[in-house]
Motif scaffolding. Structure first.
Motif, PDB file in Angstrom:
ATOM      1  N   GLY A  35       0.806  -1.204   0.000  1.00  0.00           N
ATOM      2  CA  GLY A  35       0.000   0.000   0.000  1.00  0.00           C
ATOM      3  C   GLY A  35       0.843   1.260   0.000  1.00  0.00           C
ATOM      4  O   GLY A  35       2.045   1.225   0.281  1.00  0.00           O
ATOM      5  N   TRP A  36       0.178   2.329  -0.341  1.00  0.00           N
ATOM      6  CA  TRP A  36       0.768   3.660  -0.267  1.00  0.00           C
ATOM      7  C   TRP A  36      -0.110   4.512   0.659  1.00  0.00           C
ATOM      8  O   TRP A  36      -1.341   4.504   0.542  1.00  0.00           O
ATOM      9  N   TYR A  37       0.557   5.219   1.542  1.00  0.00           N
ATOM     10  CA  TYR A  37      -0.099   6.147   2.450  1.00  0.00           C
ATOM     11  C   TYR A  37       0.561   7.504   2.283  1.00  0.00           C
ATOM     12  O   TYR A  37       1.663   7.600   1.748  1.00  0.00           O
ATOM     13  N   ARG A  38      -0.104   8.528   2.769  1.00  0.00           N
ATOM     14  CA  ARG A  38       0.514   9.856   2.742  1.00  0.00           C
ATOM     15  C   ARG A  38       0.176  10.615   4.017  1.00  0.00           C
ATOM     16  O   ARG A  38      -0.836  10.355   4.656  1.00  0.00           O
ATOM     17  N   GLN A  39       1.054  11.546   4.322  1.00  0.00           N
ATOM     18  CA  GLN A  39       0.840  12.382   5.499  1.00  0.00           C
ATOM     19  C   GLN A  39       1.260  13.801   5.175  1.00  0.00           C
ATOM     20  O   GLN A  39       2.428  14.050   4.867  1.00  0.00           O
ATOM     21  N   ALA A  40       0.296  14.693   5.234  1.00  0.00           N
ATOM     22  CA  ALA A  40       0.563  16.104   5.030  1.00  0.00           C
ATOM     23  C   ALA A  40       0.823  16.762   6.379  1.00  0.00           C
ATOM     24  O   ALA A  40       0.396  16.249   7.419  1.00  0.00           O
ATOM     25  N   PRO A  41       1.516  17.899   6.402  1.00  0.00           N
ATOM     26  CA  PRO A  41       1.802  18.581   7.672  1.00  0.00           C
ATOM     27  C   PRO A  41       0.529  18.859   8.461  1.00  0.00           C
ATOM     28  O   PRO A  41      -0.445  19.382   7.924  1.00  0.00           O
ATOM     29  N   GLY A  42       0.539  18.461   9.732  1.00  0.00           N
ATOM     30  CA  GLY A  42      -0.600  18.703  10.595  1.00  0.00           C
ATOM     31  C   GLY A  42      -1.773  17.767  10.407  1.00  0.00           C
ATOM     32  O   GLY A  42      -2.823  17.957  11.039  1.00  0.00           O
ATOM     33  N   LYS A  43      -1.610  16.773   9.549  1.00  0.00           N
ATOM     34  CA  LYS A  43      -2.702  15.836   9.292  1.00  0.00           C
ATOM     35  C   LYS A  43      -2.279  14.412   9.619  1.00  0.00           C
ATOM     36  O   LYS A  43      -1.093  14.105   9.712  1.00  0.00           O
ATOM     37  N   GLN A  44      -3.274  13.548   9.765  1.00  0.00           N
ATOM     38  CA  GLN A  44      -2.997  12.146  10.022  1.00  0.00           C
ATOM     39  C   GLN A  44      -2.583  11.438   8.744  1.00  0.00           C
ATOM     40  O   GLN A  44      -2.942  11.858   7.635  1.00  0.00           O
ATOM     41  N   ARG A  45      -1.849  10.375   8.934  1.00  0.00           N
ATOM     42  CA  ARG A  45      -1.483   9.544   7.784  1.00  0.00           C
ATOM     43  C   ARG A  45      -2.747   8.890   7.242  1.00  0.00           C
ATOM     44  O   ARG A  45      -3.583   8.390   8.004  1.00  0.00           O
ATOM     45  N   GLU A  46      -2.888   8.876   5.923  1.00  0.00           N
ATOM     46  CA  GLU A  46      -4.082   8.308   5.305  1.00  0.00           C
ATOM     47  C   GLU A  46      -3.711   7.361   4.174  1.00  0.00           C
ATOM     48  O   GLU A  46      -2.690   7.543   3.498  1.00  0.00           O
ATOM     49  N   ASN A  83      -1.703  10.833 -11.491  1.00  0.00           N
ATOM     50  CA  ASN A  83      -2.024  11.753 -12.583  1.00  0.00           C
ATOM     51  C   ASN A  83      -2.924  12.872 -12.069  1.00  0.00           C
ATOM     52  O   ASN A  83      -3.527  12.760 -10.999  1.00  0.00           O
ATOM     53  N   SER A  84      -3.012  13.911 -12.857  1.00  0.00           N
ATOM     54  CA  SER A  84      -3.877  15.057 -12.523  1.00  0.00           C
ATOM     55  C   SER A  84      -3.653  15.520 -11.091  1.00  0.00           C
ATOM     56  O   SER A  84      -4.602  15.717 -10.322  1.00  0.00           O
ATOM     57  N   LEU A  85      -2.412  15.691 -10.743  1.00  0.00           N
ATOM     58  CA  LEU A  85      -2.061  16.028  -9.362  1.00  0.00           C
ATOM     59  C   LEU A  85      -2.584  17.406  -8.974  1.00  0.00           C
ATOM     60  O   LEU A  85      -2.618  18.334  -9.797  1.00  0.00           O
ATOM     61  N   LYS A  86      -2.962  17.504  -7.715  1.00  0.00           N
ATOM     62  CA  LYS A  86      -3.515  18.732  -7.145  1.00  0.00           C
ATOM     63  C   LYS A  86      -2.634  19.194  -5.989  1.00  0.00           C
ATOM     64  O   LYS A  86      -1.945  18.370  -5.363  1.00  0.00           O
ATOM     65  N   PRO A  87      -2.674  20.476  -5.666  1.00  0.00           N
ATOM     66  CA  PRO A  87      -1.876  20.950  -4.520  1.00  0.00           C
ATOM     67  C   PRO A  87      -2.192  20.181  -3.233  1.00  0.00           C
ATOM     68  O   PRO A  87      -1.285  19.963  -2.414  1.00  0.00           O
ATOM     69  N   GLU A  88      -3.417  19.737  -3.071  1.00  0.00           N
ATOM     70  CA  GLU A  88      -3.777  18.994  -1.856  1.00  0.00           C
ATOM     71  C   GLU A  88      -3.205  17.582  -1.821  1.00  0.00           C
ATOM     72  O   GLU A  88      -3.337  16.883  -0.811  1.00  0.00           O
ATOM     73  N   ASP A  89      -2.576  17.169  -2.906  1.00  0.00           N
ATOM     74  CA  ASP A  89      -1.870  15.878  -2.898  1.00  0.00           C
ATOM     75  C   ASP A  89      -0.472  16.009  -2.294  1.00  0.00           C
ATOM     76  O   ASP A  89       0.219  14.996  -2.110  1.00  0.00           O
ATOM     77  N   THR A  90      -0.065  17.212  -1.994  1.00  0.00           N
ATOM     78  CA  THR A  90       1.248  17.431  -1.394  1.00  0.00           C
ATOM     79  C   THR A  90       1.341  16.758  -0.040  1.00  0.00           C
ATOM     80  O   THR A  90       0.501  16.966   0.838  1.00  0.00           O
ATOM     81  N   ALA A  91       2.346  15.910   0.116  1.00  0.00           N
ATOM     82  CA  ALA A  91       2.515  15.142   1.348  1.00  0.00           C
ATOM     83  C   ALA A  91       3.778  14.304   1.245  1.00  0.00           C
ATOM     84  O   ALA A  91       4.391  14.213   0.180  1.00  0.00           O
ATOM     85  N   VAL A  92       4.134  13.683   2.358  1.00  0.00           N
ATOM     86  CA  VAL A  92       5.139  12.624   2.332  1.00  0.00           C
ATOM     87  C   VAL A  92       4.394  11.316   2.076  1.00  0.00           C
ATOM     88  O   VAL A  92       3.419  11.005   2.764  1.00  0.00           O
ATOM     89  N   TYR A  93       4.844  10.591   1.079  1.00  0.00           N
ATOM     90  CA  TYR A  93       4.204   9.335   0.692  1.00  0.00           C
ATOM     91  C   TYR A  93       5.027   8.162   1.213  1.00  0.00           C
ATOM     92  O   TYR A  93       6.246   8.102   1.005  1.00  0.00           O
ATOM     93  N   TYR A  94       4.334   7.246   1.864  1.00  0.00           N
ATOM     94  CA  TYR A  94       4.983   6.094   2.497  1.00  0.00           C
ATOM     95  C   TYR A  94       4.503   4.792   1.863  1.00  0.00           C
ATOM     96  O   TYR A  94       3.309   4.616   1.605  1.00  0.00           O
ATOM     97  N   CYS A  95       5.437   3.908   1.688  1.00  0.00           N
ATOM     98  CA  CYS A  95       5.131   2.560   1.211  1.00  0.00           C
ATOM     99  C   CYS A  95       4.891   1.657   2.425  1.00  0.00           C
ATOM    100  O   CYS A  95       5.579   1.776   3.443  1.00  0.00           O
ATOM    101  N   ASN A  96       3.930   0.767   2.298  1.00  0.00           N
ATOM    102  CA  ASN A  96       3.612  -0.174   3.376  1.00  0.00           C
ATOM    103  C   ASN A  96       3.483  -1.575   2.815  1.00  0.00           C
ATOM    104  O   ASN A  96       2.907  -1.791   1.752  1.00  0.00           O
ATOM    105  N   GLY A  97       4.047  -2.512   3.558  1.00  0.00           N
ATOM    106  CA  GLY A  97       3.887  -3.916   3.217  1.00  0.00           C
ATOM    107  C   GLY A  97       3.365  -4.660   4.435  1.00  0.00           C
ATOM    108  O   GLY A  97       3.940  -4.554   5.511  1.00  0.00           O
ATOM    109  N   ASN A  98       2.272  -5.367   4.289  1.00  0.00           N
ATOM    110  CA  ASN A  98       1.695  -6.028   5.455  1.00  0.00           C
ATOM    111  C   ASN A  98       1.016  -7.335   5.080  1.00  0.00           C
ATOM    112  O   ASN A  98       0.745  -7.613   3.907  1.00  0.00           O
ATOM    113  N   ARG A  99       0.776  -8.108   6.100  1.00  0.00           N
ATOM    114  CA  ARG A  99       0.053  -9.368   5.938  1.00  0.00           C
ATOM    115  C   ARG A  99      -0.778  -9.566   7.190  1.00  0.00           C
ATOM    116  O   ARG A  99      -0.237  -9.512   8.294  1.00  0.00           O
ATOM    117  N   ALA A 100      -2.078  -9.759   7.025  1.00  0.00           N
ATOM    118  CA  ALA A 100      -2.985  -9.859   8.170  1.00  0.00           C
ATOM    119  C   ALA A 100      -3.064 -11.263   8.740  1.00  0.00           C
ATOM    120  O   ALA A 100      -3.397 -11.448   9.908  1.00  0.00           O
TER     121      ALA A 100
END
Length: 118
Positions: A35-46, A83-100
């Motif tokens: 998965g890919w997650y992102r976290q913008a300043p002052g916001k939770q990782r999503e 694609n079609s990136l918006k200013p609100e897409d600005t964030a640090v993007y994190y890669c995640n690997g998991n197994r439930a």
């Protein structure tokens, strides 16, 4: 030792595109949900996108139709085409690997900065 290493971030103008990559080692990539997650300043990782070992994808409405996650099991790499990136897409993007299910694990990369600005 598990490593998830992201690359491909940078500065892009609104409406532009970027492709992120995440190279994984130390996990059985083919049975992992990636998965890919992102976290913008002052916001939770999503969550931005997830792709199970069976090929099921998940996207939040905010990126649906603009972002695409894919994987290459032969290269132990997951990608995020943005694609079609918006200013609100600005964030640090994190890669995640998991197994439930057994063996359970949940690993994160160090993150890559994506800035969308004119």
């Amino acid at each position: 030792q598990v490593r998830l290493v992201e690359s491909g971030g940078g500065l892009v103008q609104p409406g532009g595109s970027l492709k992120l990559s995440c190279a994984a080692s130390g996990i059985v990539f083919s049975i992992s949900t990636m998965g890919w997650y992102r976290q913008a300043p002052g916001k939770q990782r999503e969550l931005v996108a997830a792709l199970t070992s069976g090929g099921t994808t998940t996207y939040p409405d905010s990126v649906k139709g603009r972002f695409t996650i894919s994987r290459d099991n032969a290269k132990n790499t997951v990608y995020l085409q943005m694609n079609s990136l918006k200013p609100e897409d600005t964030a640090v993007y994190y890669c995640n690997g998991n197994r439930a299910s057994f063996p359970r694990y949940d690993y994160w990369g160090q993150g890559t900065q994506v800035t969308v600005s004119s």
